[in-house]
Design an enzyme around this catalytic site. Structure first.
Site, PDB file in Angstrom:
ATOM      1  N   GLU A   1       0.774  -1.249   0.000  1.00 29.20           N
ATOM      2  CA  GLU A   1       0.000   0.000   0.000  1.00 29.20           C
ATOM      3  C   GLU A   1       0.801   1.293   0.000  1.00 29.20           C
ATOM      4  O   GLU A   1       0.228   2.358   0.185  1.00 29.20           O
ATOM      5  CB  GLU A   1      -0.979   0.030   1.194  1.00 29.20           C
ATOM      6  CG  GLU A   1      -2.079  -1.002   1.086  1.00 29.20           C
ATOM      7  CD  GLU A   1      -3.142  -0.875   2.172  1.00 29.20           C
ATOM      8  OE1 GLU A   1      -2.936  -0.133   3.131  1.00 29.20           O
ATOM      9  OE2 GLU A   1      -4.187  -1.524   2.017  1.00 29.20           O
TER      10      GLU A   1
HETATM   11  C1  BMA Z   1      -4.629  -2.961   5.190  1.00 25.16           C
HETATM   12  C2  BMA Z   1      -3.334  -3.555   5.557  1.00 25.16           C
HETATM   13  C3  BMA Z   1      -2.859  -3.162   6.893  1.00 25.16           C
HETATM   14  C4  BMA Z   1      -3.979  -2.851   7.824  1.00 25.16           C
HETATM   15  C5  BMA Z   1      -5.298  -3.354   7.328  1.00 25.16           C
HETATM   16  C6  BMA Z   1      -6.442  -3.017   8.203  1.00 25.16           C
HETATM   17  O1  BMA Z   1      -4.713  -2.123   4.201  1.00 25.16           O
HETATM   18  O2  BMA Z   1      -2.423  -3.488   4.554  1.00 25.16           O
HETATM   19  O3  BMA Z   1      -1.919  -2.154   6.850  1.00 25.16           O
HETATM   20  O4  BMA Z   1      -3.692  -3.368   9.043  1.00 25.16           O
HETATM   21  O5  BMA Z   1      -5.549  -2.831   6.108  1.00 25.16           O
HETATM   22  O6  BMA Z   1      -6.634  -1.642   8.297  1.00 25.16           O
END
Ligand code: BMA
Length: 826
Positions: free
Chosen positions: A415
């Site tokens: 991300e």
């Molecule tokens: C995502 C993951 C984490 C996070 C999760 C929940 O996008 O990549 O970074 O813990 O969502 O928010």
């Protein structure tokens, strides 16, 4: 080569600000050592986390003594090999500094022979404070912080989620977290060996062996032995091994997972043994297919040329304290993943490159690994030292894992593009884009290209091959994280709005079972909004989000236990809606990896398996919605709340679909029954269906307007089932209104108990009326069940097999079974 296992020797540690030496564990870390020494309370209990933040402000020293006898000193080179130091280590032998390290993910080796003394030697590893380091290093790098509550964790190459995450506490560890040993040798040493596979058109496979030695020796030779299971197959010399009729390795659900053992002796020109290499390898090809098609560009994995729908979940570290975790820390959850028909696990980029045990299990269970490099969410610095350290890390990890059968993909980060795209495309912030691309578009792919064999590289997750982060772009190409449900608080139906090519993250939180809750929360402080429970909810506002979604769907719960249960049902509803949609959309969509499989401590989270190993309702549901032959109902239309809360519904039709990703053609029967809650069947039908691999099909559209008009949607539920052979392989229930408007009868359940062995019982549950998501528990017992959180249909017994940890009698069992279903929650 002579090996001295230093991890096995006796270690001590101390706080450099003045404490006495205490016994230490290697591999290990300071938090678990302090706990073992009785110096700190259980970090997971209550609100203890906050009181333990002093630990990472201190500096810690680990030390051990070892003997260097004549045999060791008689060798030309004595290397200290440290597979993992966490993180800012100063390594000294007999008071002389050998090296300083700044990256947790690199394995090091240093020649320490010149520093050794005959007899007793001291090895010391001092760990500087990582939190102090990030306050004083790369301070020019000021990214928008996403997960680290204090800030700065991207300045150091260390497990990122240790600094706090939206499911993880902040415990910034220090210690020798992997094996450490001496390796002494004379003449030459085998540094590494690469095995590549060539799958030829005639079906044979040629393995090419490429050793690398510490000192060049053009006349070195290889002697190899190949076995399959316990059987020796062939042996020979040279660097090519031909396997005429290979048993191919397949992902879970597609075939077997044969693992060949390949042992190679590398011999010097005079025939002396330079080194041995032995690994298990699976013979397979894995490609990431991106071909133009009518929707854009495909995005799917193919194994041995066969397209695969990726079914699975995201993996986070198995524990906040990852040092020295045993194989058993991985077996439980990875076996549960395979049991739920998963074929892919994504090792998410905010944790660690996992242990050999982890990948061994994935090889054995047929779980493909989507492997992120360990960069997540926040922007990273791009100075030459940081890039160089990251490059060494990548080379080390790629070489370590490249022979793995399970390894499907190297992915640059989690991300980092998706969250920061608006800054990265800002022409005024060119330097950010330059640093990003240096790391994820140049350095990492070149390492994978140079050392990773045939494994593909993908720069980020999510990524579309271009800067576009929009949902429409994800419908055309690349992979997508879909968080409109949960973070965006959008309606759950929004899963069905988008036809993504590959959903690599989506999810919904729920609360822990009361059994897991009891492991961290005193009964006196168990209120969801109290201190302890808020401490074990790391997503800001997470409790409000859970309540919001629960309240959209269910009636006001009579107590907190009911709320916990409803939160788990809601989690099932959300993830199953997503997976159902993604599977129905096959082959446009070719992957559904939900967020997240596991927990690293007991916490309210998106996981389907609690930290204690207990399956949330979601994991039982995953075993249903990932079944190879799968029937699902898509109900177009929705309940609409208009002005002044007047409610209308556009639900009229039900589409019954099959989705099938088994390897061979099959046929079956789809059945549907529209039930009235009084137990009568209002409408029913069946259809013989052919199931073609990798095909989803609309099998029937049911027009339900008549029955809805006649009986009212609150009185009806639709049951669909798929039988293959005589076996029921998939089943689902659909409502035509929200569950809270259903006029569910209050149930009574008849339970019969047969104890077939001291720790094995068969339970049968029968209800005169429909019960939604019937859950049972055996109080005071740890058990695994062949099913739970299932629907009970009027008069039909549900038989469940239960394995128990302790012996039981039928009487004990009868008295300790507790159960509930939706109608019991209000
Ligand atoms: C995502 C993951 C984490 C996070 C999760 C929940 O996008 O990549 O970074 O813990 O969502 O928010």
């Amino acid at each position: 080569m002579r090996v001295v296992a230093l991890a096995a020797s006796s270690w001590r540690f101390r706080d450099l600000s003045g404490s006495k030496w205490l016994p230490a564990t290697v591999p290990g870390c300071v938090h678990t050592d302090l706990l073992r020494a009785g110096k700190i309370p259980d970090p997971f209990w209550g609100t203890n986390e906050a009181g333990l933040q002093w630990i990472d402000e201190r500096e810690w020293e680990y030390a051990t003594d070892f003997d260097a006898g004549g045999d060791l000193l008689g060798e030309e080179v004595v290397e200290l090999a440290a597979d993992g130091l966490d993180t800012l280590a100063t390594v000294s032998v007999n008071g002389r500094v050998v090296a300083r390290t700044e990256n947790m993910f690199i394995g090091f080796r240093w020649d320490i022979r010149p520093l050794l003394l005959p007899g007793r030697n001291e090895l010391s590893v001092r760990f500087a404070s990582a939190t102090r380091y990030i306050r004083t290093h790369r301070t020019w790098h000021k990214p928008r912080e996403i997960n680290d509550p204090v800030g700065g964790c991207t300045a150091i190459r260390k497990e990122q989620c240790q600094f706090g995450w939206d499911w993880g506490p902040r415990f910034v560890t220090a210690g020798i977290w992997k094996d450490i040993r001496l390796e002494a040798w004379t003449g030459n040493r085998l540094v590494e060996l690469e095995v590549s596979q060539d799958h030829l058109p005639d079906g044979s496979v040629t393995l090419s062996i490429a050793p690398r030695l510490a000192r060049r020796d053009p006349r070195s030779t290889c002697a190899w032995r190949l076995g399959l299971g316990a059987k020796a197959i062939a042996s020979g010399s040279g660097t090519a091994v031909r396997v005429a009729n290979p048993s191919l390795w397949w992902p879970n659900g597609q075939g077997e997972q044969p693992l060949y053992s390949l042992e190679v002796d590398v011999l010097g020109k005079d025939g002396t043994l330079i080194g041995k290499w032995a690994q298990r390898i699976g013979l397979r090809t894995i490609t990431l297919e991106q071909n133009k098609d009518r929707w854009g560009t495909s995005f799917h994995f193919a194994v041995n040329g066969r397209a695969l729908f990726a079914k699975g979940a995201n993996w986070i570290p198995a524990n906040c304290f990852v040092a020295g975790l045993p194989r058993s820390a991985y077996t439980r959850d990875l076996e549960a993943a395979a049991a739920a028909h998963m074929n892919m696990i994504r090792v998410w980029g905010g944790g660690i490159y996992e242990s050999e045990d982890f990948y061994d299990l994935c090889d054995e269970l047929g779980l493909l690994v989507w492997q992120d490099f360990m960069f997540a969410c926040t922007l990273y610095p791009g100075d030459p030292d940081f890039i160089e350290s990251s490059r060494e890390e990548a080379v080390h990890q790629v070489k370590r894992l490249r022979h793995r059968a399970c390894l499907a993909l190297w992915c640059g980060n989690n991300e980092v593009w998706g969250i920061n795209a608006h800054e990265l495309v800002d022409p005024k912030k060119k330097a950010l884009r330059r640093d990003y691309e240096r790391l994820f578009h140049r350095m990492l792919p070149s390492v994978v290209g140079d050392h990773g064999g045939a494994t593909p590289y993908w720069p980020s997750s999510p990524w579309r091959g271009d800067p576009d982060t929009s949902h429409p772009a994800g419908e055309a190409r690349g992979d997508t994280h879909f968080w409109d449900v949960w973070h965006g608080r959008n309606p759950v139906k929004d899963y069905e709005k988008w036809s993504f090519r590959f959903a690599s993250e989506f999810g919904m939180q729920s609360y822990n079972s009361v059994q897991t809750q009891a492991t961290f929360c005193p009964a006196s402080d168990a209120n969801i909004f109290g201190n302890v429970m808020e401490d074990h909810q790391k997503n800001r506002g997470g409790n409000q989000v859970i309540l919001d979604y629960v309240s959209r769907r269910y009636r006001f719960p009579r107590n907190q236990q009911s709320l916990v249960y409803l939160s788990q049902l809601n989690q099932v509803h959300c993830v199953a809606t997503g997976v159902g949609h993604y599977r129905r959309n096959m082959p446009r969509c070719m992957g559904a990896l939900y967020w997240q499989l596991n927990d690293c401590w007991p916490v309210a989270s998106w996981s389907s398996i609690e930290f204690t190993g207990r399956w949330r309702a979601l994991h039982y549901a995953a075993r249903r919605f990932f079944a190879p032959a799968y029937v699902s109902v898509h109900i177009p239309g929705d309940e609409v709340f208009g002005t002044n809360n007047y409610r209308t519904s556009t639900v009229r039709l039900a589409h019954v679909h099959t989705s099938y990703d088994g390897p061979r053609e099959a046929s079956g029967v789809v059945r549907w029954d529209l039930f009235h809650l009084d137990g009568t069947v209002v409408l029913s039908g069946r259809k013989r269906v052919s199931l073609h691999p990798m095909q989803s099909a609309l099998q029937r559209t049911l027009d339900l307007r008549g029955p809805i008009e006649k009986f009212g949607r609150e009185q009806l539920y639709l049951r669909v089932a798929l039988d293959v052979g005589r076996k029921r392989v998939s089943e689902a229930t659909a409502f035509l209104t929200l569950p809270r408007f259903m006029e569910l009868p209050k149930p009574e359940t008849r339970i019969s108990v047969r104890v077939k062995a001291p720790r094995f019982a068969v339970l049968s549950f029968t209800s005169p009326v429909y019960q939604h998501k019937f859950e049972f528990d055996i109080s005071g017992q740890t058990f695994t069940a062949s099913d739970n959180f299932f629907d009970l249909y009027p008069g039909q017994s549900k038989v469940v097999e239960v394995d128990l940890m302790a012996r039981v009698t039928p009487d004990m069992l009868r008295k300790s079974i507790r159960h509930r279903s939706l109608a019991d929650t209000y």
